[in-house]
Design a protein around this motif. Structure first.
Motif, short mmCIF file in Angstrom:
data_model
loop_
_atom_site.label_atom_id
_atom_site.label_comp_id
_atom_site.label_asym_id
_atom_site.label_seq_id
_atom_site.Cartn_x
_atom_site.Cartn_y
_atom_site.Cartn_z
N ALA A 180 3.51 -44.19 25.25
CA ALA A 180 2.73 -43.50 24.21
C ALA A 180 3.26 -43.80 22.81
N ALA A 181 4.54 -44.14 22.71
CA ALA A 181 5.16 -44.50 21.42
C ALA A 181 5.05 -43.39 20.37
N ALA A 182 5.07 -42.14 20.83
CA ALA A 182 5.04 -40.97 19.95
C ALA A 182 5.55 -39.79 20.77
N PRO A 183 6.09 -38.76 20.12
CA PRO A 183 6.57 -37.60 20.87
C PRO A 183 5.43 -36.91 21.61
N VAL A 184 5.45 -37.00 22.93
CA VAL A 184 4.42 -36.40 23.76
C VAL A 184 5.01 -36.17 25.14
N SER A 185 4.48 -35.18 25.86
CA SER A 185 5.01 -34.92 27.19
C SER A 185 3.94 -34.30 28.09
N PHE A 186 4.07 -34.56 29.36
CA PHE A 186 3.22 -33.93 30.36
C PHE A 186 3.70 -32.50 30.56
N ALA A 187 2.79 -31.56 30.48
CA ALA A 187 3.15 -30.17 30.72
C ALA A 187 3.56 -30.00 32.18
N PRO A 188 4.54 -29.12 32.47
CA PRO A 188 4.96 -28.92 33.85
C PRO A 188 3.81 -28.54 34.78
N VAL A 189 2.90 -27.69 34.27
CA VAL A 189 1.74 -27.28 35.08
C VAL A 189 0.50 -27.31 34.20
N GLY A 190 -0.39 -28.27 34.45
CA GLY A 190 -1.64 -28.35 33.71
C GLY A 190 -1.44 -28.65 32.24
N GLY A 191 -2.56 -28.73 31.54
CA GLY A 191 -2.52 -28.94 30.10
C GLY A 191 -2.71 -30.38 29.69
N VAL A 192 -3.17 -30.57 28.45
CA VAL A 192 -3.41 -31.89 27.88
C VAL A 192 -2.73 -31.95 26.52
N ASP A 193 -1.84 -32.91 26.32
CA ASP A 193 -1.13 -33.07 25.05
C ASP A 193 -1.71 -34.28 24.32
N VAL A 194 -2.33 -34.05 23.16
CA VAL A 194 -2.95 -35.11 22.37
C VAL A 194 -2.10 -35.38 21.13
N VAL A 195 -1.73 -36.65 20.92
CA VAL A 195 -0.90 -37.00 19.77
C VAL A 195 -1.48 -38.21 19.04
N VAL A 196 -1.08 -38.37 17.79
CA VAL A 196 -1.45 -39.55 17.01
C VAL A 196 -0.42 -40.63 17.26
N SER A 197 -0.88 -41.82 17.66
CA SER A 197 0.03 -42.93 17.91
C SER A 197 -0.69 -44.26 17.72
N PRO A 198 -0.67 -44.80 16.52
CA PRO A 198 -1.33 -46.09 16.27
C PRO A 198 -0.73 -47.23 17.08
N GLU A 199 0.54 -47.09 17.50
CA GLU A 199 1.23 -48.14 18.25
C GLU A 199 1.24 -47.87 19.75
N SER A 200 0.40 -47.00 20.23
CA SER A 200 0.39 -46.63 21.65
C SER A 200 0.25 -47.84 22.55
N GLY A 201 1.04 -47.86 23.61
CA GLY A 201 0.92 -48.87 24.65
C GLY A 201 0.09 -48.42 25.81
N MET A 202 -0.58 -47.28 25.67
CA MET A 202 -1.41 -46.75 26.74
C MET A 202 -2.82 -47.30 26.71
N CYS A 203 -3.19 -48.02 25.64
CA CYS A 203 -4.56 -48.48 25.47
C CYS A 203 -4.58 -49.60 24.44
N PRO A 204 -5.71 -50.29 24.30
CA PRO A 204 -5.82 -51.31 23.24
C PRO A 204 -5.67 -50.69 21.86
N ALA A 205 -5.25 -51.48 20.91
CA ALA A 205 -5.07 -50.99 19.53
C ALA A 205 -6.38 -50.41 19.00
N GLY A 206 -6.29 -49.25 18.38
CA GLY A 206 -7.45 -48.59 17.81
C GLY A 206 -8.24 -47.75 18.79
N TRP A 207 -7.83 -47.73 20.05
CA TRP A 207 -8.53 -46.97 21.08
C TRP A 207 -7.80 -45.65 21.34
N VAL A 208 -8.41 -44.85 22.20
CA VAL A 208 -7.81 -43.61 22.68
C VAL A 208 -7.34 -43.85 24.12
#
Length: 240
Positions: free
Chosen positions: A18-46
């Motif tokens: 993710a290349a940004a401070p983010v974490s999976f919640a222990p039980v459920g939940g969705v953590d959304v962060v800003v990360s232009p350098e994310s390695g989870m998707c193509p550049a400019g995508w979500v």
């Protein structure tokens, strides 16, 4: 290794990508962060990844993150990596995935014996692999990603020609991202299980975590047959 250690390692991998401070919640939940350098998707995508009932999401900018965060609030975590569900709440231009994410522990591994066909090792740049890619076609070749492997390629031949191959690319977190490709005329004969088994065995032998990312049912069945456990899914979207 039980599911919990596998899940911890898999989550650590994607939190790092993710290349940004983010974490999976222990039980459920969705953590959304800003990360232009994310390695989870193509550049400019979500990028959206769910593992073990929680999800993390990276967005290229503040505005996109706000839009995505508000939209995903109405979805259950299980639907965050469902392309149709996400299209229902967000303006989506293009989609990659979803792909299931499966991981393998040494004690769950079910290796496959090659039988009469010997598994051969080739360097990843070998021209016989490029010939296999030509046989498979551009779409399947791109999905498999054999050109990106850092391990040897484990191949099966028929009549001297490589008809199936697998290998892995070293990812962060001591992860082995597995690539498998079989020539169309030779699919459905168990060749992917043989080459995939040899690849997984090589990764486990050097202490890596094998990861199998698959979108099509046939590939998912191969992974399950080898002992991989599906822990979540990955989806990438480009906002309209």
């Amino acid at each position: 290794m039980s599911t919990e250690p596998l899940l911890v390692r898999a989550r650590g991998l994607w939190e790092g990508l993710a290349a940004a401070p983010v974490s999976f919640a222990p039980v459920g939940g969705v953590d959304v962060v800003v990360s232009p350098e994310s390695g989870m998707c193509p550049a400019g995508w979500v990028g959206l990844v769910s593992l073990g009932g929680s999800a993390i999401v990276t967005a290229p900018g503040e505005r996109a993150a706000a839009i995505v965060r508000d939209a995903l609030e109405v979805l259950p975590v299980a639907a965050v990596t469902d392309a149709d569900a996400v299209r229902g709440v967000l303006p989506v231009a293009r989609v990659l995935g979803p792909a299931m994410l499966a991981y393998l522990s040494p004690d769950a591994f079910r290796p496959v014996r090659p039988g009469a066909q010997a598994v051969e090792q080739l360097p990843g740049e070998h021209p016989d692999l490029r010939r296999l890619e030509q046989l498979a076609g551009e779409e399947d070749t791109g999905e498999a990603g054999l050109r990106e492997i850092t391990s040897p390629a484990f191949v099966l031949r028929e009549g001297g020609e490589v008809v199936a191959a697998a290998g892995y690319r070293s990812w962060p977190g001591r992860t082995a991202h597995i690539s498998v490709l079989t020539a169309p005329a030779w699919r459905g004969r168990g060749l992917a299980r043989v080459t995939g088994s040899a690849t997984a065995a090589h990764a486990l032998a050097v202490g890596l975590l094998p990861q199998w990312r698959a979108g099509v049912p046939a590939s998912r069945r191969v992974a399950v047959a080898l002992g991989f456990e599906e822990l979540g899914a990955q989806l990438s979207i480009e906002l309209a």
